[in-house]
Design an enzyme around this catalytic site. Structure first.
Site, short mmCIF file in Angstrom:
data_model
loop_
_atom_site.label_atom_id
_atom_site.label_comp_id
_atom_site.label_asym_id
_atom_site.label_seq_id
_atom_site.Cartn_x
_atom_site.Cartn_y
_atom_site.Cartn_z
N GLU A 1 0.83 -1.21 0.00
CA GLU A 1 0.00 0.00 0.00
C GLU A 1 0.86 1.26 0.00
O GLU A 1 1.77 1.41 0.82
CB GLU A 1 -1.01 0.05 1.16
CG GLU A 1 -2.06 1.15 1.02
CD GLU A 1 -2.75 1.17 -0.35
OE1 GLU A 1 -2.15 1.72 -1.28
OE2 GLU A 1 -3.87 0.65 -0.46
N ASP B 1 -6.82 0.02 -3.96
CA ASP B 1 -7.89 1.01 -4.09
C ASP B 1 -8.53 0.95 -5.48
O ASP B 1 -9.08 1.92 -5.96
CB ASP B 1 -7.34 2.41 -3.80
CG ASP B 1 -6.17 2.77 -4.71
OD1 ASP B 1 -5.87 1.96 -5.63
OD2 ASP B 1 -5.57 3.83 -4.52
O1 AHR Z 1 0.86 0.61 -3.36
C1 AHR Z 1 0.56 0.96 -4.66
C2 AHR Z 1 -0.88 1.31 -4.81
O2 AHR Z 1 -1.12 2.55 -4.19
C3 AHR Z 1 -1.92 0.41 -4.22
O3 AHR Z 1 -2.17 -0.77 -4.92
C4 AHR Z 1 -3.10 1.31 -4.25
O4 AHR Z 1 -4.08 0.95 -3.30
C5 AHR Z 1 -2.52 2.69 -4.01
O5 AHR Z 1 -3.00 3.58 -4.96
#
Ligand code: AHR
Length: 471
Positions: free
Chosen positions: A207, A282
Site C-alpha cells: 500500500e 484502491d
Molecule cells: O501501493 C501501490 C498502490 O497505491 C496500491 O495498490 C493502491 O491501493 C494505491 O493507490
C-alpha cells in the site's frame, strides 16, 4: 498432490486457492471457474478433468462456439468461499462496466498447455479486475501469511497495479501497510520500486508503495524476471517478509529479499484480508498481466514448503500454445479483409487518412482505393503469436486501437503502440472466416457499425471473410 496439499503438510494451509487451469489439491473436483457467453448470457462452470486435474477447456470451447465468453467467477478451491468476482469501483478508479465495476477478462485471452492439455489463464487488460471484499480466514492485522502465483512473465506494464493477494475490504487506500499482495510489472504507484535491470520485477504491494526490498526500496538483488511463466512468492509475518521467484516451467526458486519490514508505517502491518486479482488495493486499474494460479495461506510458509510447491508447479508442465483459431493468415502476404455480415459483404477494411473504416471495393475500383483496402500481414508487434496489419499504401503505419476505435497510425516503436497494433484471429463467430480480437484487450473485437467506423468492441465480433487479394 497439489500445491495446497503441500502447504497443508507444512502446517500453513491454503485459505484461498484460485486457478482457471488446474486443481490445486489432489482431491479437488469442484468447479474452477465460471464463464458467461455473449449470445444468450448463459453461464457454465468449468471443472477439472478426472485424472489430470487440468481444467476441461473443451467444455468451455464447445459452450463458447459461435459467440464470445468472459470469465465471471474464479472459485476458491480451499473451501473458505473466497471466490473472486468482478471488482467493484474503488477509491482510485471506477471501472467501465455498469455501476463502476471493472471489466471481466476474456475466457480465451490466455490459452496455455499443462502437460500437453489445453487450459486458459486469466488475461487482465487495463480496467479489468477480480476481487472478494468479504473474505473468510485470510490474514488480518499483522497475522503471518504466505502466497504464490504463476504469471505470464511477458505480459505486464507500468500502470498500477497488477496484484494478487491481500487488500482492503473497502477498495480504498487508508494508509501504508493495509495490503500485502504480489505485484508484477515495471512498477508505478507512489513509492516506485525497482530491482536490477529494466524489469519487470516481482514486488510486494504493501500500500502506497511497491517494494523490491527494504527501504530504500531499490534492491539490486531483485532481478528482472521475464520467463514466459514465472512463479512469484511473497510472505510476511511480524517485522519480517520475503520475496522469492523463479521460472514456473523449470528449476527452483531464488530468494530476492528476506528481511525486516520497510520503515514508515509498514510495521506492524494492518492487513484487512480482502483478496484482489489484477488491480491495486484502491482499485487502481491501469495494469495488465496474466494469472494462471495462486493461493494465500494461513501462517508463514517455510522456504522448504515453497520449494516443494515450485516443484509441483514445474511438474504441472506449463507451456505455450497457439493464440489463434480459424483460417490462418500468411505473414508477409498482402490481403484485404471483407465483411461477412449480410448487409455489407461488398465492404472491406480500409482507411481514409488515419480513420479505419469499411468501404465498398471491387476489382473495378481505383488502384488508390484498392491500396487503401490492402494490408500486409506482419508478425504481431506486441506478441509474435498474433498479427499486425501494415497499410499497403502507407508503409510503416499499422491498424491500432485507441480509445476503443481502430485507427491507422505510424509505428512509434513504443510498447503501447506495439500492443495496440496486435490482433489475434479466431474462427468467425458467425461461422465464416475470422473474427479479430485485440491482443491487449482480449475481450474486444473488430466490429463495423453503420457501415462506417470500425470499433474495437467488447464481445461483439466483426467476422471477416476469407482474405481477398487486391494487389
Ligand atoms: O501501493 C501501490 C498502490 O497505491 C496500491 O495498490 C493502491 O491501493 C494505491 O493507490
Amino acid at each position: 498432490a497439489g500445491p495446497c496439499d503441500i502447504y497443508a503438510c507444512g502446517g500453513t494451509p491454503c485459505v484461498a486457492a484460485h486457478s482457471t487451469t488446474r486443481s490445486l489439491y489432489g482431491a479437488y473436483t469442484g468447479p474452477l471457474y465460471q464463464v458467461s457467453r455473449g449470445s444468450d448470457g448463459k453461464k457454465i462452470d468449468i471443472s477439472p478433468l478426472t485424472g489430470s486435474g487440468v481444467a476441461d477447456a473443451a467444455a468451455q470451447d464447445s459452450f463458447c462456439t459461435g459467440t464470445t465468453c468472459l470469465i465471471t467467477i474464479i472459485y476458491d478451491q480451499s473451501g473458505h468461499g473466497n471466490h473472486l468476482t468482478q471488482s467493484p469501483p474503488g477509491g482510485a478508479a471506477r471501472g467501465p462496466e455498469a455501476n463502476g465495476y471493472d471489466a471481466l477478462s476474456s475466457a480465451i485471452g490466455a490459452p496455455v498447455k499443462l502437460n500437453g492439455r489445453k487450459a486458459y489463464g486469466v488475461f487482465i487488460s487495463p480496467s479489468s479486475g477480480y476481487r472478494n471484499n468479504s473474505p473468510n480466514g485470510t490474514a488480518t492485522g499483522d497475522d503471518p501469511e504466505g502466497m504464490y502465483a504463476v504469471f505470464d512473465g511477458t505480459h505486464y506494464n507500468t500502470g498500477c497495479c497488477f496484484d494478487y493477494g491481500n487488500v482492503e475490504t473497502t477498495s480504498t487506500d487508508p494508509g501504508n501497510g493495509h495490503m500485502e499482495a504480489l505485484y508484477f510489472g515495471t512498477g508505478d504507484g507512489s513509492g516506485r520500486g525497482t530491482g536490477s535491470g529494466k524489469g519487470p520485477w516481482i514486488m510486494a504491494d504493501l500500500e502506497n508503495g511497491l517494494f523490491t526490498g527494504y527501504s530504500p526500496i531499490n534492491n539490486p538483488a531483485n532481478p528482472t524476471i521475464d520467463y514466459r511463466f514465472i512463479t512469484a512468492v511473497l510472505k510476511g509475518k511480524p517485522n519480517q517478509w520475503a520475496i522469492r521467484g523463479g521460472n514456473a516451467a523449470s528449476g527452483s526458486l531464488s530468494t530476492f529479499y528476506d528481511g525486516v519490514r520497510p520503515a514508515n508505517g509498514y510495521y506492524p502491518m494492518k492487513k484487512e484480508g480482502a483478496i484482489v486479482l489484477g488491480t491495486g488495493g484502491d482499485n487502481s486499474n491501469w495494469a495488465q498481466g496474466t494469472f494462471y494460479e495462486g493461493v494465500m495461506t494461513k501462517g508463514y510458509p517455510s522456504d522448504n514448503t515453497e520449494n516443494a510447491v515450485q516443484a509441483n508447479i514445474v511438474n504441472a508442465g506449463y507451456a505455450t500454445t497457439s493464440l489463434l483459431s480459424g483460417p490462418e493468415l500468411t505473414v508477409g502476404s498482402s490481403i484485404s479483409l471483407r465483411a461477412t455480415t449480410a448487409c455489407c459483404t461488398n465492404r472491406y477494411i480500409a482507411h481514409d487518412g488515419n480513420t479505419v473504416n469499411t468501404q465498398v471495393v471491387s476489382t473495378s475500383s481505383s488502384d488508390d482505393l484498392k491500396r487503401k483496402a490492402s494490408w500486409i500481414v506482419r508478425t504481431g508487434l506486441g506478441n509474435s503469436g498474433c498479427y499486425s496489419f501494415e497499410s499497403k499504401d502507407t508503409p510503416g503505419s499499422f491498424i491500432r486501437h485507441a480509445g476503443y476505435h481502430l485507427k491507422l497510425d505510424p509505428n512509434d516503436n513504443s510498447k503501447l503502440f506495439a500492443e495496440d497494433a496486435t490482433f489475434c484471429t479466431m474462427a468467425g463467430v458467425n461461422g465464416q472466416g475470422n473474427s479479430v480480437r485485440s491482443w491487449s484487450y482480449a475481450a474486444r473485437y473488430w466490429r463495423h457499425f453503420d457501415a462506417g467506423t470500425v470499433y474495437c468492441e467488447q464481445r461483439r465480433a466483426f467476422s471477416l471473410g476469407q482474405p481477398h487479394v487486391f494487389q
